[in-house]
Design a protein around this motif. Structure first.
Motif, PDB file in Angstrom:
ATOM      1  N   ASP A 193       0.827  -1.211   0.000  1.00 48.40           N
ATOM      2  CA  ASP A 193       0.000   0.000   0.000  1.00 48.40           C
ATOM      3  C   ASP A 193       0.859   1.257   0.000  1.00 48.40           C
ATOM      4  OD1 ASP A 193       0.907   0.445   2.610  1.00 48.40           O
ATOM      5  OD2 ASP A 193      -0.921  -0.299   3.557  1.00 48.40           O
ATOM      6  N   GLU A 194       0.231   2.405   0.146  1.00 48.81           N
ATOM      7  CA  GLU A 194       0.966   3.675   0.062  1.00 48.81           C
ATOM      8  C   GLU A 194       1.967   3.856   1.199  1.00 48.81           C
ATOM      9  OE1 GLU A 194      -3.074   4.726   1.986  1.00 48.81           O
ATOM     10  OE2 GLU A 194      -2.220   3.257   0.581  1.00 48.81           O
ATOM     11  N   PHE A 195       1.858   3.050   2.249  1.00 48.29           N
ATOM     12  CA  PHE A 195       2.816   3.093   3.356  1.00 48.29           C
ATOM     13  C   PHE A 195       3.878   1.993   3.227  1.00 48.29           C
ATOM     14  CE2 PHE A 195      -1.273   4.680   5.027  1.00 48.29           C
ATOM     15  CZ  PHE A 195      -0.900   5.987   5.310  1.00 48.29           C
ATOM     16  N   GLY A 196       3.849   1.265   2.116  1.00 48.87           N
ATOM     17  CA  GLY A 196       4.818   0.187   1.894  1.00 48.87           C
ATOM     18  C   GLY A 196       4.478  -1.081   2.638  1.00 48.87           C
ATOM     19  N   GLN A 197       3.261  -1.177   3.169  1.00 51.14           N
ATOM     20  CA  GLN A 197       2.897  -2.304   4.015  1.00 51.14           C
ATOM     21  C   GLN A 197       2.230  -3.420   3.214  1.00 51.14           C
ATOM     22  OE1 GLN A 197       0.507  -0.166   6.921  1.00 51.14           O
ATOM     23  NE2 GLN A 197       2.238  -0.020   8.329  1.00 51.14           N
ATOM     24  N   TRP A 198       2.346  -4.627   3.740  1.00 51.61           N
ATOM     25  CA  TRP A 198       1.833  -5.847   3.107  1.00 51.61           C
ATOM     26  C   TRP A 198       0.701  -6.414   3.930  1.00 51.61           C
ATOM     27  CZ3 TRP A 198       3.346 -11.129   4.876  1.00 51.61           C
ATOM     28  CH2 TRP A 198       2.923 -12.137   4.012  1.00 51.61           C
ATOM     29  N   ASP A 199      -0.406  -6.765   3.275  1.00 54.46           N
ATOM     30  CA  ASP A 199      -1.536  -7.394   3.945  1.00 54.46           C
ATOM     31  C   ASP A 199      -1.634  -8.842   3.465  1.00 54.46           C
ATOM     32  OD1 ASP A 199      -3.854  -8.256   5.071  1.00 54.46           O
ATOM     33  OD2 ASP A 199      -5.144  -6.712   4.185  1.00 54.46           O
ATOM     34  N   PRO A 200      -1.165  -9.810   4.261  1.00 58.51           N
ATOM     35  CA  PRO A 200      -1.145 -11.207   3.814  1.00 58.51           C
ATOM     36  C   PRO A 200      -2.529 -11.790   3.577  1.00 58.51           C
ATOM     37  CG  PRO A 200      -0.610 -11.063   6.146  1.00 58.51           C
ATOM     38  CD  PRO A 200      -0.630  -9.661   5.633  1.00 58.51           C
ATOM     39  N   LYS A 201      -3.585 -11.173   4.130  1.00 64.79           N
ATOM     40  CA  LYS A 201      -4.943 -11.698   3.977  1.00 64.79           C
ATOM     41  C   LYS A 201      -5.677 -11.067   2.785  1.00 64.79           C
ATOM     42  CE  LYS A 201      -5.500 -12.716   8.913  1.00 64.79           C
ATOM     43  NZ  LYS A 201      -6.313 -12.459  10.127  1.00 64.79           N
ATOM     44  N   ASN A 202      -5.031 -10.143   2.120  1.00 61.71           N
ATOM     45  CA  ASN A 202      -5.695  -9.442   1.014  1.00 61.71           C
ATOM     46  C   ASN A 202      -4.768  -9.403  -0.193  1.00 61.71           C
ATOM     47  OD1 ASN A 202      -7.576  -7.934  -0.410  1.00 61.71           O
ATOM     48  ND2 ASN A 202      -6.798  -5.994   0.386  1.00 61.71           N
ATOM     49  N   GLN A 203      -4.500 -10.586  -0.754  1.00 62.95           N
ATOM     50  CA  GLN A 203      -3.637 -10.665  -1.927  1.00 62.95           C
ATOM     51  C   GLN A 203      -4.437 -11.062  -3.157  1.00 62.95           C
ATOM     52  OE1 GLN A 203       0.565 -12.000  -1.211  1.00 62.95           O
ATOM     53  NE2 GLN A 203      -0.415 -13.182   0.407  1.00 62.95           N
ATOM     54  N   ARG A 204      -3.922 -10.670  -4.294  1.00 61.36           N
ATOM     55  CA  ARG A 204      -4.640 -10.905  -5.538  1.00 61.36           C
ATOM     56  C   ARG A 204      -4.394 -12.333  -6.048  1.00 61.36           C
ATOM     57  NH1 ARG A 204      -3.015  -5.093  -8.352  1.00 61.36           N
ATOM     58  NH2 ARG A 204      -4.051  -3.800  -6.774  1.00 61.36           N
ATOM     59  N   PRO A 205      -5.411 -12.968  -6.600  1.00 64.52           N
ATOM     60  CA  PRO A 205      -5.214 -14.308  -7.165  1.00 64.52           C
ATOM     61  C   PRO A 205      -4.304 -14.256  -8.387  1.00 64.52           C
ATOM     62  CG  PRO A 205      -7.393 -13.466  -7.743  1.00 64.52           C
ATOM     63  CD  PRO A 205      -6.798 -12.496  -6.757  1.00 64.52           C
ATOM     64  N   GLU A 206      -3.583 -15.351  -8.637  1.00 65.37           N
ATOM     65  CA  GLU A 206      -2.683 -15.426  -9.788  1.00 65.37           C
ATOM     66  C   GLU A 206      -2.949 -16.733 -10.544  1.00 65.37           C
ATOM     67  OE1 GLU A 206       1.018 -12.675  -8.194  1.00 65.37           O
ATOM     68  OE2 GLU A 206       1.234 -14.850  -8.124  1.00 65.37           O
ATOM     69  N   LEU A 207      -4.159 -16.867 -11.017  1.00 66.46           N
ATOM     70  CA  LEU A 207      -4.547 -18.065 -11.746  1.00 66.46           C
ATOM     71  C   LEU A 207      -3.890 -18.072 -13.121  1.00 66.46           C
ATOM     72  CD1 LEU A 207      -8.349 -18.022 -10.819  1.00 66.46           C
ATOM     73  CD2 LEU A 207      -6.493 -19.228  -9.667  1.00 66.46           C
ATOM     74  N   TRP A 208      -3.362 -19.215 -13.503  1.00 65.50           N
ATOM     75  CA  TRP A 208      -2.715 -19.403 -14.797  1.00 65.50           C
ATOM     76  C   TRP A 208      -1.587 -18.391 -15.028  1.00 65.50           C
ATOM     77  CZ3 TRP A 208      -8.212 -18.764 -14.765  1.00 65.50           C
ATOM     78  CH2 TRP A 208      -8.908 -19.979 -14.699  1.00 65.50           C
ATOM     79  N   ASN A 209      -0.926 -17.980 -13.947  1.00 65.96           N
ATOM     80  CA  ASN A 209       0.175 -17.014 -14.040  1.00 65.96           C
ATOM     81  C   ASN A 209      -0.219 -15.735 -14.770  1.00 65.96           C
ATOM     82  OD1 ASN A 209       1.854 -18.589 -12.571  1.00 65.96           O
ATOM     83  ND2 ASN A 209       3.335 -18.981 -14.185  1.00 65.96           N
ATOM     84  N   ILE A 210      -1.431 -15.275 -14.485  1.00 61.46           N
ATOM     85  CA  ILE A 210      -1.873 -13.965 -14.965  1.00 61.46           C
ATOM     86  C   ILE A 210      -1.682 -13.001 -13.805  1.00 61.46           C
ATOM     87  CG2 ILE A 210      -3.819 -12.592 -15.789  1.00 61.46           C
ATOM     88  CD1 ILE A 210      -4.923 -15.143 -17.064  1.00 61.46           C
ATOM     89  N   PHE A 211      -0.834 -11.996 -14.001  1.00 62.85           N
ATOM     90  CA  PHE A 211      -0.441 -11.104 -12.916  1.00 62.85           C
ATOM     91  C   PHE A 211      -1.112  -9.742 -13.058  1.00 62.85           C
ATOM     92  CE2 PHE A 211       3.431 -13.809 -13.688  1.00 62.85           C
ATOM     93  CZ  PHE A 211       3.174 -14.672 -12.639  1.00 62.85           C
TER      94      PHE A 211
END
Length: 301
Positions: free
Chosen positions: A153-171
């Motif tokens: 996010d804008e503070f450089g922080q990572w939310d492990p419970k809110n990540q985007r899916p990467e099905l079929w290596n689509i980023f």
């Protein structure tokens, strides 16, 4: 003629190169996080192969704690010159001097945690929108939760419970102003994969990875380098031992392995036989049960 059969290493290489090319396609100002450790060296080598015969289109960013092994810095500078790459250095000492962070004191003081502020400040200064790192999912339980494209996010922080899916290596690299991504091209590699690939590709490595004599002392179940930045307890004594690094970080938290591994084959055989995890010698991971995840959430590599 070289055998180009699609071995598992070639599959991993192909996947990582695909990720690196996706970074080049989706982001405007990517950077490679370069520590001088084996994983960042492999990522840099993969970037070299991904864009050859052109130069690597990303600069290398090293967060300098001021407590690095000399061998690591010498290797870094020689590699940058060899590749004709641009090197950017973020200084933890400058962060301390400017009051951005406060140096730890005591016998277990380390600058490792302080790197987070320096990293985020450097990313903001140069407006990097993607920082490419060498983390692997097999290293540690917090890193096992990462995606290839890991949103910050804008503070450089990572939310492990809110990540985007990467099905079929689509980023999905879409982001808002001020946000950025961490990208981990070798997420699916293991420590053994890394060393076998280094052997296969004949990648030159820092001498500190191979057995050498060094002044060390024993603390909390691990051997540490007796360097100027380390404060010994009255009960601790310095010994001359034959050791090597299995993973490289700040001197204050890098455990050394008693070893007789003098070449790449020796290292591979040693790793195959060991029952100690790669980061089992990292003192920074032992500060709490969730030490790595806490640092990652705050903006660590």
């Amino acid at each position: 003629m070289e055998n180009r059969k699609l071995t598992h290493l070639r599959e991993l290489e192909s996947e990582s190169i695909y990720v690196l090319r996706e970074v080049a396609a989706q982001f405007e100002r990517p950077v490679i996080l370069f520590s001088g450790g084996k994983d960042s060296i492999v990522v840099t080598h993969l970037a070299y192969k991904a864009f050859y015969p052109s130069r690597i289109p990303f600069p290398l960013l090293h967060i300098d704690t001021g407590h690095n092994f000399k061998e690591t810095i010498d290797y870094r500078d020689a590699l940058v010159e060899k590749l004709g790459a641009k090197l950017i250095v973020g200084s933890v000492q400058e962060s301390i001097d400017s009051g951005r962070v406060k140096e730890e004191t005591g016998y277990n003081a380390s600058r490792n945690r302080l790197q987070t502020t320096t990293l985020l400040d450097t990313i903001e200064k140069y407006k990097f929108d993607a920082a490419i790192g060498g983390a692997r999912r097999d290293e540690e339980k917090a890193r096992a939760k990462e995606r290839f494209f890991s949103h910050r996010d804008e503070f450089g922080q990572w939310d492990p419970k809110n990540q985007r899916p990467e099905l079929w290596n689509i980023f999905n690299g879409l982001k808002n102003m001020g946000e950025h991504f961490r990208v981990f091209p070798i997420s699916n590699w293991t420590e053994m994969d890394v060393w076998q690939y280094i052997y296969q590709e004949n990648i030159e490595m820092p001498s500190i990875y191979f057995t050498h004599e060094r002044d060390v002392f024993y603390r909390d179940g691990q051997w540490l380098a007796a360097e100027e930045c380390m404060k010994l307890k009255p009960t601790e004594t310095v010994e001359r031992r034959r050791v090597r690094c299995r993973t490289i970080g700040d001197i204050s938290c890098t455990g050394l392995t008693l070893s007789e591994a003098n070449d790449m084959v020796d290292i591979i055989e040693e790793i195959a036989a060991t029952r100690v995890t790669e980061r089992g010698g990292r003192a920074d991971d032992k500060r709490s049960e969730t030490a790595m995840e806490d640092r990652k959430i705050a903006g660590y590599f």
